[in-house]
Design an enzyme around this catalytic site. Structure first.
Site, short mmCIF file in Angstrom:
data_model
loop_
_atom_site.label_atom_id
_atom_site.label_comp_id
_atom_site.label_asym_id
_atom_site.label_seq_id
_atom_site.Cartn_x
_atom_site.Cartn_y
_atom_site.Cartn_z
N HIS A 61 128.66 40.70 70.74
CA HIS A 61 127.73 40.51 69.63
C HIS A 61 127.21 39.09 69.69
O HIS A 61 127.95 38.13 69.42
CB HIS A 61 128.42 40.77 68.29
CG HIS A 61 127.55 40.45 67.11
ND1 HIS A 61 126.35 41.07 66.91
CD2 HIS A 61 127.69 39.55 66.09
CE1 HIS A 61 125.78 40.58 65.81
NE2 HIS A 61 126.57 39.66 65.31
N ASP A 63 124.74 36.50 68.27
CA ASP A 63 123.85 36.11 67.19
C ASP A 63 122.67 35.30 67.72
O ASP A 63 122.87 34.32 68.44
CB ASP A 63 124.59 35.27 66.14
CG ASP A 63 125.54 36.09 65.30
OD1 ASP A 63 125.08 37.09 64.73
OD2 ASP A 63 126.73 35.74 65.24
N ASP A 185 126.85 43.95 62.19
CA ASP A 185 127.16 42.70 61.50
C ASP A 185 126.38 42.45 60.22
O ASP A 185 126.80 41.62 59.41
CB ASP A 185 126.96 41.52 62.45
CG ASP A 185 127.72 40.27 62.00
OD1 ASP A 185 128.71 40.41 61.27
OD2 ASP A 185 127.32 39.15 62.38
N HIS A 423 120.01 38.65 61.21
CA HIS A 423 120.85 38.73 60.01
C HIS A 423 121.54 37.42 59.63
O HIS A 423 122.34 37.41 58.67
CB HIS A 423 121.88 39.86 60.15
CG HIS A 423 122.81 39.70 61.31
ND1 HIS A 423 122.52 40.20 62.56
CD2 HIS A 423 124.01 39.09 61.42
CE1 HIS A 423 123.51 39.91 63.38
NE2 HIS A 423 124.43 39.23 62.71
#
Length: 977
Positions: A61, A63, A185, A423
């Site tokens: 994951h 970001d 997330d 996000h």
């Protein structure tokens, strides 16, 4: 400065725009076999029906900004913050996959993968293509980023989907089409997001973060997988076990992890294989006990995992081999898999028996006193800037199309806006230097688009090139053009991106009021009002000009009108608004509304709608604040960037309301109020408008304690503990105080637990009388209705402590050493409920604010006013959501054309028909083909094409209520006889 376009055209054999989606149109360059994703090998089943199949999903994951900027994460810079480098993750994963055809890996963030791909050589490109063909590397989600689901507007969500999905199709063909969404997330999940994902071809969605009480209920009832009914579609939905996307505790094998590796040498004193396998099997037993299909999915990864993919896969191979070597004793068979394969297996095994859900997953809480509802408001200036950038992007694209541009300057803003949907971007939950970088990317994109808009308007109007300029800070009453005007005339060109004609009040800051306003289409003066700039605006920007001129601009559909501010000391049509004496309660009127104010405080008192049987209600407006909790004896949880936790349940007044000015004019009237030293309202009523405008200015918030500022509207409507909020600007969601539709809520935070995201509007409804009060917003807020007839919007926050969710710095925005001052506006619409469709139109009006370009002492335009949309889209309920140049041959252009019916059925929406041949006035349709919502795949890959097009006839297509449809449509110039 390098122009940013998505595709490199040097390698292409035909001339065309180098923009993002150019070659998505050129289907002739691909075979049907490459266009459609293979359906083989998409499910995995056990050899023995008694075994539970464990789908192992290696993932990372990544970001796109959070603790470090996007570039810092990609290149591995700022190692003192985190030792993460996305480029190295992809490098090592590709190498390991290529060595072993059995291994799989999923990748999500296309913003990063695109950066990596463009740095690779041909040999690596060949490897990646082979891995995709062998279905070892699977792209999931497919958007440019993993977008937020609370603060995003649906148009920006679609755009960021397009940015990623189309790049995948263009780069790898149909074999790379993602089939599921992977929203692991984001901090809560919207129904609109599920619907837009499905309409983009993603038939399922997986996520981790749902309310802890909902999770425990679903876990107990084996209901962690269900079908989500979203805008008429049924979307497979899976909640990850433990509401967590990380590997099982103790089994992280990456370089940064400290978990014990798998040691297989029985002669070593560190030998641990039996106990490690036993621990893992116990975890599998625990998880499988809460699922019903005979399949479970184990996510092996975490944030920025697989920095050393060799180490991770080597240990994972040992673990899987040991489990699979003794399936009869424990009943599990482990396979490398992907979420899409897992979804197929579950759907086949459950055969239509999964439960259904109609509502959404807000608010999210991970502990009793930790409601993630603060980020609905965090960094309100950035949220407003993102919304403004979205509006500018649509105008920029339209003007590229209308002038026949063969450049792709709008792509720069498209990419920046896509990144801003991440996000941890629009949510306001990044570190400050990362938020600054998001704003920097948007500013670069806006600079490109300002050039497109100004040069486009010059060309279309026939004025000299180089005369028009943009004033980015009109909201702060700052404009360099008018500041330098002196006694020179100023040309004002106002562009309307809506496909329908409208009139709009325009406000231009000036040094002095000695002007008259001339409509250049007939050279006649028009009524204009001059008003002093509010002192509160000078709190936002000390450079604010002292005067504003206000006039009503009449704007053609998808077109522009031109006006001139001509120097004049005497003008019959110009009026200077001055303060009025106040001796009794103030009453002002528009064509439809009567609004009363308290004479002492300037506060709203009541509202009457003359158009609907003189309906009348009490109505008040107050600026208040919650003191932020820093933790207490119940729980140490503090309020922070993510979490809203007030110290008390009742807000207090920021300051007593004080009437500071009352202005009355023919076109509008306004009342100014101060609430203490750092909060103010201007309540405004335009004569020709059916709403009240409330302009709020908040800041600098004092830093003596954490403060969360709200604007609260109190009415006499009987709302029965309900109110309604929009879902990313799409359908409305009913919210009931202290209640959740699908489980018995245990109320632990009576304020924060009743906050919901509002993207464009919230509505109070008096069902017995059929009366509504809708508040429309110019950016995303958190909102709640905590008492009868009441709705509050959190508009600003300044906090002194961190909420312990990873950012490790308080949300304390400053400018020039003081707290940040933020200015915004609400529109209040009050009427009978049957006019709910009107709020849809107003929402579009507020979103598509006219774009203004100004020129100092320049020649008059040859064409002062022009409109470019034709009769097919001349409908207030229809929206041309997107139009982008895709390809061209001479003067024949192909566009990505996205059309929208903006009203849902339950608000009075009806099917609309649109003749694609009559969308543009000066263009004739040549051919068209429908695509999925994002534009990356044929519609047949998303829906049953025959059923989907059942209302179409030739070039006339039908839009069902709230439906959006995407086309590649080719047009040539219309020949007049």
């Amino acid at each position: 400065m390098t122009r940013l376009c998505f595709l490199v055209v040097a390698a292409l054999s035909i001339v065309g725009c180098s923009g993002l989606i150019r070659d998505a149109y050129l289907r002739k360059l691909r075979t049907p076999e490459n266009e459609r994703q293979s359906e083989s090998d998409t499910s995995v089943t056990a050899d023995d029906s008694d075994l539970v199949t464990v789908h192992v999903v290696p993932h990372t994951h990544d970001d796109v900004g959070w603790l470090k900027t996007m570039d810092q994460y990609y290149y591995g810079a700022k190692g003192e913050i985190r030792k993460d480098g996305v480029q190295y993750i992809i490098d090592t994963v590709i190498d390991e996959l290529y060595k072993d055809p059995a291994k799989t890996f999923i990748y999500v963030e296309i913003a990063f993968f695109k950066m990596w791909w463009e740095e690779q050589d041909k040999e690596t490109h060949t490897k990646v293509r082979e891995l995709i063909k062998r279905k070892q590397l699977e792209f999931i989600n497919g958007g440019f980023v993993m977008n937020d689901e609370a603060g995003v507007h649906y148009s920006a969500t679609i755009d960021q989907f397009s940015a990623g999905l189309v790049w995948l199709t263009e780069t790898f063909g149909g074999e790379a089409e993602p089939r599921v969404a992977w929203q692991i997330d984001p901090f809560g999940h919207s129904r609109a997001q599920a619907a837009l994902s499905y309409q983009s071809g993603l038939k399922g969605v997986f996520f981790a973060r749902i309310h802890y009480q909902d999770y425990e209920r679903r876990k107990k009832e084996k209901d962690l997988e269900f079908m989500w009914e979203a805008e008429g579609d049924s979307v497979f939905t899976g909640v990850l076990y433990r509401a967590n996307y990380m590997e099982p505790t103790g089994f992280c094998f990456d370089t940064r992890c400290t978990d014990t590796p798998m040691i297989t040498n029985p002669n070593s004193p560190e030998y641990n294989l039996p106990e490690r396998v036993a621990d893992f099997v116990e975890y599998l037993k625990d998880q499988s006990a809460h699922y019903r299909s005979g399949h479970i999915m184990i996510t092996m990864g975490r944030d920025f995992a697989y920095q050393n993919a060799h180490k991770y896969f080597k240990n994972l191979d040992i673990l899987m081999g040991a489990v699979n070597g003794n399936t009869t004793s424990h009943g599990f068979r482990m396979v490398y898999s992907t979420p899409s394969r897992y979804m197929d297996a579950v759907l086949e095994a459950t055969n239509g028996t999964l439960s259904t859900k109609q509502d959404d997953h807000f608010p999210y809480a991970d502990f009793p006193h930790a409601y993630w509802t603060g980020y609905f408001t965090s960094r309100p200036a950035l949220k407003g800037y993102i919304r403004d950038s979205n509006n500018m992007l649509q105008t920029c694209r339209q003007l590229e199309v209308l002038v026949g541009s063969k450049r792709c300057d709008a792509d720069s803003l498209w990419l920046a806006l896509s990144v801003a949907q991440h996000h941890d971007a629009i949510t306001g939950t990044s570190k400050q230097h990362v938020a600054d970088d998001y704003a920097r990317q948007l500013a670069v994109g806006q600079e490109f688009c300002e050039g497109v808009i100004n040069r486009g308007l010059e060309e279309l109007s026939g004025m000299g090139i180089g005369g028009l300029q943009s004033c980015r800070l009109l909201n702060e009453s700052v404009c360099s053009v008018t500041a330098q005007s002196g006694t020179k005339p100023v040309t004002v060109v106002v562009y309307n991106a809506r496909p329908v004609q409208r009139n709009k009040y325009v406000r231009i800051p000036l040094l002095h009021p000695h002007y008259r306003v001339i409509d250049l289409s007939n050279m006649e003066p028009i009524t204009a009002s001059f008003v002093a700039t509010s002192p509160n605006t000078k709190r936002v920007n000390p450079q604010a000009l002292p005067i504003e001129v206000v006039f009503e601009a009449f704007l053609p559909a998808m077109g522009f009108s031109s006006y001139q501010l001509a120097p004049s000391f005497f003008s019959f049509h110009s009026h200077r608004l001055v303060s009025q004496p106040v001796e009794e309660d103030i009453k002002i009127e528009s064509k439809t509304l009567v609004v009363e104010f308290d004479s002492k405080t300037g506060s709203l008192k009541s509202i009457t709608n003359k158009a609907f049987d003189m309906i009348h209600d009490m109505l008040g407006c107050r600026v208040m604040e919650y003191q932020s909790s820093t933790g207490d004896e119940k729980d140490k949880q503090a309020s922070g960037a993510y979490i809203f936790r007030p110290a008390e349940t009742a807000p207090t007044e920021v300051g007593p309301p004080v009437l500071t000015n009352y202005l009355v004019g023919k076109e509008f009237s306004e009342v100014w109020q101060d609430f203490g030293e750092w909060a103010s309202l201007v309540t405004r009523l335009y004569y020709n408008k059916d709403y009240i405008e409330v302009e709020w200015t908040v800041g600098p918030i004092p830093d003596d304690m954490g403060r969360e500022v709200i604007i609260r509207y109190d009415s006499s409507l009987k709302t029965n503990s309900k109110f309604y909020t929009d879902s990313n600007g799409r359908g409305m969601m009913q919210r009931i105080l202290n209640k959740q539709p699908t489980w018995d809520l245990n109320v632990t935070e009576p304020v924060a637990g009743n906050y919901y995201p509002v993207n464009t509007k919230a509505t109070l409804l008096d069902e017995d009388r059929g009366v509504q009060l809708t508040v429309l917003t110019d950016r995303s807020h958190g909102a709640a209705s905590l008492a009868q007839g009441q709705v509050e919007f959190m508009v600003h926050r300044r906090l002194q402590v961190d909420d312990d969710r990873g950012v490790d710095e308080p949300l304390n925005e400053t400018r020039d050493g003081q707290g940040l001052v933020v200015k915004g506006r609400h529109w209040l619409y009050y009427s009978k409920f049957q006019s709910m469709d009107r709020t849809r139109v107003l929402s579009q009006e507020l979103f598509y604010r006219p774009t203004i370009a100004l020129g100092l002492d320049i020649p008059a335009p040859e064409h002062p006013a022009r409109g470019f949309s034709d009769s097919a889209v001349n409908n207030m309920y229809l929206n041309v959501l997107t139009v982008i140049n895709v390809d061209y041959q001479g003067d024949v252009f192909t566009y990505l054309l996205r059309l929208e019916n903006i009203v849902p059925h339950n608000e009075g929406g009806t099917p609309l028909t649109v003749d694609l041949n009559l969308v543009f006035k000066e263009k004739t349709l040549v051919e068209f083909a429908e695509r999925g919502l994002a534009g990356d795949r044929p519609i047949s890959h998303v829906r049953d094409e025959a059923y989907h097009t059942r209302g179409d006839e030739g070039s006339v297509i039908m839009l069902q209520p709230l439906q959006i449809r995407t086309f590649f449509a080719t047009y040539k110039p219309k020949v007049e006889f």
